[in-house]
Enzyme design. Structure first.
Site, short mmCIF file in Angstrom:
data_model
loop_
_atom_site.label_atom_id
_atom_site.label_comp_id
_atom_site.label_asym_id
_atom_site.label_seq_id
_atom_site.Cartn_x
_atom_site.Cartn_y
_atom_site.Cartn_z
N ASP A 1 -2.58 6.03 -3.51
CA ASP A 1 -2.27 5.33 -2.93
C ASP A 1 -0.77 4.65 -3.55
OD1 ASP A 1 -3.76 3.53 -2.53
OD2 ASP A 1 -3.52 3.36 -0.40
N ASP B 1 -1.75 0.93 -3.37
CA ASP B 1 -2.87 0.18 -3.70
C ASP B 1 -3.59 0.82 -5.04
OD1 ASP B 1 -2.88 0.75 -1.82
OD2 ASP B 1 -4.05 -1.88 -1.74
N SER C 1 0.50 -1.40 0.31
CA SER C 1 -0.04 0.00 -0.27
C SER C 1 1.14 0.98 -0.35
CB SER C 1 -0.86 -0.32 1.25
OG SER C 1 -1.78 1.37 0.84
N HIS C 2 0.77 1.97 1.49
CA HIS C 2 0.94 3.41 1.30
C HIS C 2 2.88 3.26 1.87
CE1 HIS C 2 -0.15 1.72 4.63
NE2 HIS C 2 0.78 2.91 5.34
N LYS D 1 -11.36 -0.51 0.76
CA LYS D 1 -12.29 1.30 0.36
C LYS D 1 -11.63 1.18 -0.78
CE LYS D 1 -7.05 2.05 3.61
NZ LYS D 1 -6.94 0.85 3.11
N ASP E 1 -6.09 2.59 -2.95
CA ASP E 1 -7.08 2.57 -2.30
C ASP E 1 -8.05 3.22 -1.41
OD1 ASP E 1 -5.39 1.26 -0.80
OD2 ASP E 1 -6.07 -0.35 0.58
N ARG E 2 -6.95 3.94 -1.26
CA ARG E 2 -6.84 5.46 -0.31
C ARG E 2 -7.22 6.80 -1.36
NH1 ARG E 2 -2.40 5.42 4.70
NH2 ARG E 2 -3.28 3.72 4.78
C1 VG1 Z 1 -3.67 1.92 8.02
C2 VG1 Z 1 -4.97 3.10 8.58
C3 VG1 Z 1 -6.11 1.98 7.73
C4 VG1 Z 1 -5.70 1.45 7.05
C5 VG1 Z 1 -4.97 0.32 7.25
C6 VG1 Z 1 -4.56 0.18 5.48
O1 VG1 Z 1 -2.94 1.47 9.59
O2 VG1 Z 1 -4.29 3.47 9.72
O3 VG1 Z 1 -6.66 2.64 8.61
O4 VG1 Z 1 -7.25 0.63 7.06
O5 VG1 Z 1 -3.21 1.43 6.91
O6 VG1 Z 1 -4.43 0.88 4.36
P1 VG1 Z 1 -2.61 1.52 10.91
O7 VG1 Z 1 -2.85 -0.20 11.22
O8 VG1 Z 1 -1.36 1.19 10.14
O9 VG1 Z 1 -2.57 2.25 11.47
V1 VG1 Z 1 -3.60 0.52 3.21
O10 VG1 Z 1 -4.20 1.79 1.64
O11 VG1 Z 1 -1.85 0.25 3.83
O12 VG1 Z 1 -4.06 -0.93 2.63
CO CO Z 2 -3.82 1.70 0.06
#
Ligand code: VG1
Ligand code: CO
Length: 547
Positions: free
Chosen positions: A281, A283, A113-114, A380, A285-286
């Site tokens: 982001d 992948d 992801s990010h 998302k 989804d954000r």
């Molecule tokens: C973070 C965010 C959470 C989100 C998760 C996955 O998790 O706070 O809201 O669902 O990333 O998003 P954490 O445990 O680091 O707070 V993604 O776009 O990384 O799949």
């Molecule tokens: Co993501």
């Protein structure tokens, strides 16, 4: 077919976090590491022979290698057919869309992801079930348990499958179908939103800038925003997916999407800023939503979408309900109340929304971390949120900022901010959490300036559909007037610990709603520090990222 059973020793650290297993690339490159986890997935999923799986990722470094390994293992584990995104690309929401559309058994999504990519960056893998959503905890727990005990994995010996052109290939008895990663998703978006109205608004001179951050949404945004909706070429920036995201941090927030922020605040060039800005982001989804000189918090974005949902054709019948993660502000709750629909509060992570959506209890879901989505898929969805905003703007014809001001005047403003302290030593972060936990017991009724503590607890959640219990989901200090301070440790990082401090205060008075959020929240920020000794314990003067 040449199926090999390869002996392996289990790894102890393959516990999926908030969203799948994320580790440094080098860890995934450890011999048998990826294979071990993938075999644990296949063992737990117990796919009926001939099942169809979806496979794709965000294009980061190691994506292509991992795809080939997983294809060979899928063939050896009796999978009948795999739908792979061309070039190994599938955004997370597009993967969810494809799983649902073709009624697949599930899918494997390769993404961190990010988190930054490249040889020194992160890699990740997660399993999604047949509803298109991230596997719930009972499945991820089973995968983890299996990963700690298995002694071998199955893989076929075969050359790489060509994945750069659409087409069908045989891998042993299994079929590999290379699909266009954008087509199904774009078709779904056209069915939900008023493309004609958006096209007309864009033709009338409305300008937008979408920053794909050299991550997976580039091809999706070029196709949907530029080709189908007619935004001029160049409206999408950083639109070519790169294995290392161009050295950037593909996290659409005010810090890491600096280029877009400079454009939207008019500091980049002499020409006036565009009317609308957005970023997604790694992948896809954000989403981050910006107006000219204006930032929409993700919590407010969810509330505005909910309040205006019927303007989009796919939601014209209204919404069944809303769900938000616990740290997300209660702005959406106020809209739900007015609409007379339920609002659910879940732990952090999209996997907690799936049951509610499957049961038809909620239509819209959101997280403060730039995540918004609906029951059109089970993830998302960044571009979906962007299109929802464009649809609202095309119908309401006023600047983003004015939409927010009117929303706050009607519902009051839930002033909100998140402070992230990234890369803390584990013991320091755990110490801060322990400190808050310890003080939690005797905080009730205590006064801090204007604020009186109503209660303090460690959030736990019982899923209303299947009754499963999730504990330890964040320490929250709730005040009499509904203001809140929440402390939580991130479950997606791969280095040290990231401590998240979430702050929320309610402002009913329109005359004070436009005060800067950090100023409005100053008293709560000070209380949070007093209770947690965060600054003293971490030695940090300020957070790494403020949202
Ligand atoms: C973070 C965010 C959470 C989100 C998760 C996955 O998790 O706070 O809201 O669902 O990333 O998003 P954490 O445990 O680091 O707070 V993604 O776009 O990384 O799949
Ligand atoms: Co993501």
């Amino acid at each position: 077919m040449n199926i090999h059973t390869v002996a392996t020793t289990p790894f102890a650290d393959q516990k999926p976090g908030t969203s799948g297993l994320r580790k440094k690339v080098a860890v995934f490159q450890t011999p048998h590491y990826l294979e071990n986890f993938v075999q644990a997935v296949f063992d737990c999923v117990a796919a009926p022979p001939g099942s169809t799986l979806v496979l794709g990722g965000d294009g980061r470094y190691y994506n292509r290698e991992a795809i080939q390994v997983i294809l060979r293992m899928a063939a050896a584990n009796g999978i009948g057919r795999v739908l792979v995104g061309q070039g190994g690309i599938l955004s997370t929401p597009a993967a969810s869309c494809v799983i649902r559309k073709y009624q697949c058994l599930g899918g494997i999504i390769l993404s961190a992801s990010h988190n930054p990519g490249g040889p020194a960056g992160d890699f990740g893998i997660k399993y999604n079930t047949g509803n298109g959503g991230p596997a719930p905890e009972k499945i991820t727990d089973a995968i983890y348990a299996r990963s700690r005990e298995l002694g071998s994995y199955r893989i076929v010996a075969a050359p790489d499958v060509p994945i750069d052109r659409p087409g069908t290939h045989a891998l042993g008895a299994m079929q590999v179908e290379v699909i266009d990663p954008v087509a199904d998703y774009a078709e779904l978006m056209e069915a939900l939103f008023d493309f004609a109205a958006i096209r007309e608004m864009l033709a009338g001179g409305f300008r937008l800038c979408f920053d794909a951050m050299h991550a997976v949404t580039g091809p999706y945004a070029h196709e949907i925003l530029e080709r189908r909706l007619g935004a001029p070429a160049g409206s999408v920036i950083n639109g070519v997916p790169l294995a290392d995201f161009g050295g950037g941090h593909p996290d659409p927030n005010l810090t890491y999407a600096g280029q877009l922020v400079a454009i939207m605040y008019g500091t980049a060039t002499a020409t006036p800023a565009p009317d609308f800005g957005a970023a997604s982001d790694g992948d896809g989804d954000r989403n981050m939503i910006l107006g000219r000189n204006f930032f929409v918090t993700p919590s407010d974005s969810l509330a505005v979408i909910a309040a205006n949902a019927t303007l989009a054709p796919g939601y014209a019948q209204g919404i069944a309900g809303i769900a938000r993660s616990m740290p997300t502000s209660a702005a959406a709750d106020r809209v739900a109340e007015k609409l007379g629909v339920p609002c659910y509060e879940t732990p952090t992570g999209w996997k907690f929304f799936g049951n509610l959506m499957d049961a038809g209890k909620v239509t819209l879901c959101g997280e403060e971390s730039f995540g918004t989505g609906s029951s059109h898929v089970r993830e998302k969805d960044g571009l979906w949120a962007v299109l929802f905003w464009l649809n609202i703007l095309a119908r309401r014809r006023m600047p983003v900022e004015e939409i927010l001001h009117r929303h706050w005047a009607e519902y009051g403003r839930n002033v909100y901010s998140r402070h992230d302290y990234e890369g803390l030593p584990l013991d320091i972060a755990n110490g801060i959490m322990a400190q808050v936990r310890e003080r939690c017991g005797d905080l009730s009724g205590r006064r801090f300036g204007d604020y009186t503590v109503k209660f303090c607890d460690d959030f736990s959640y019982t899923d209303p559909i299947d009754g499963s219990l999730s504990t330890g989901q964040g320490l929250r200090i709730v005040f009499d007037d509904g203001s809140r301070i929440v402390f939580r440790l991130s479950g997606t990082g791969t280095e040290g610990a990231t401590l998240r401090l979430y702050l929320e205060a309610y402002e009913a008075d329109p005359a004070r709603q436009q005060v800067d959020a950090q100023l409005s929240l100053a008293a709560l920020i000070a209380i949070a520090d007093e209770i947690s000794q965060l600054r003293q314990r971490s030695g940090r003067e300020r957070p790494t990222v403020i949202t």
